[in-house]
Design an enzyme around this catalytic site. Sequence first.
Site, PDB file in Angstrom:
ATOM      1  CB  ILE A 131      -1.001  -0.023   1.179  1.00 52.57           C
ATOM      2  CG1 ILE A 131      -0.300  -0.206   2.527  1.00 52.57           C
ATOM      3  CG2 ILE A 131      -2.015  -1.149   0.963  1.00 52.57           C
ATOM      4  CD1 ILE A 131      -1.269  -0.188   3.720  1.00 52.57           C
ATOM      5  CG  HIS A 162      -3.693  -6.347  -0.603  1.00 41.78           C
ATOM      6  ND1 HIS A 162      -2.709  -7.113  -0.014  1.00 41.78           N
ATOM      7  CD2 HIS A 162      -4.546  -7.232  -1.191  1.00 41.78           C
ATOM      8  CE1 HIS A 162      -2.960  -8.402  -0.236  1.00 41.78           C
ATOM      9  NE2 HIS A 162      -4.063  -8.497  -0.953  1.00 41.78           N
TER      10      HIS A 162
END
Length: 249
Positions: free
Chosen positions: A108, A124
């Site tokens: 991320i 994600h």
Amino acid sequence: MVAAHRDSVPVGRRRTLVEMSIVVLTGAGISAESGVPTFRDADGLWEGHRVEDVATPEAYAAQPAVVHRFYDDRRAALAGVEPNPAHRALARLEERLGDDLLVVTQNIDDLHERAGSTRVLHMHGELLSALCRACEGRVRWTGRLGEFPACPSCGISALRPDVVWFGEVPYEMDRIAAALEAADLFVSIGTSGAVYPAAGFVQHARAHGAATLELNLQPSEVSRLFDETRHGLAGELVPAWVAELLADG
Ligand code: APR
């Protein structure tokens, strides 16, 4: 009407780098040498919480302030880290391959983009994005969410981290499946193979004829499924692998 062929190269294994389609899956290990902590190395704990206990919708419902602090601190820490040679090597590979390289990341952080990669799917989610639970809008976010700011679109204080928690469906799964099915080579870098669906990508790519390579510090939980595995630091293995490809191509 005659169906248009995508190109004149027959479907199947291609020979030279310029004709190869590559999908790279990255995990926390590729950012480790930049100073971003991985999830499952060392004690795997964050202030005494297991990651699995923080990264769930249930945890957010029960303790939103704790969950916000976990992600707010990680977002703030991005300012102090830089891409490492592994991220930069993948950006160099994209310069050569263009649309034939896709980076699918479980990370991320924004280190692939800062290294220069443009074809990156964050399956994600992203720290630098917020998701409004009221209007479902996604908005770039660099500050903290723990003060429960209003959504810039709808004005309601319902912003959550735009990250995919355990039990939620990852982003871009259709595009990822299509890319895995078209790939000549699938490479997994810096991921423990502990979390699905990403851990299943090697089987998906293999089933559609791709060659497979793992680059990781240690054998992952799915190492045995790869044609070739190399173990060591991503900052060394990835530039070496990219240099091999560029020399061959
Ligand atoms: N170079 C290469 N590999 C490394 C390095 C390094 N410098 N440092 C660590 N690794 C390897 C570890 O050996 C481990 O196998 O990277 C892997 C990191 O594994 P995890 O911490 O489990 O991270 P990841 O696989 O990305 O986790 C998947 O789980 O918690 C969720 O959503 C979160 O995206 C994350 C997902």
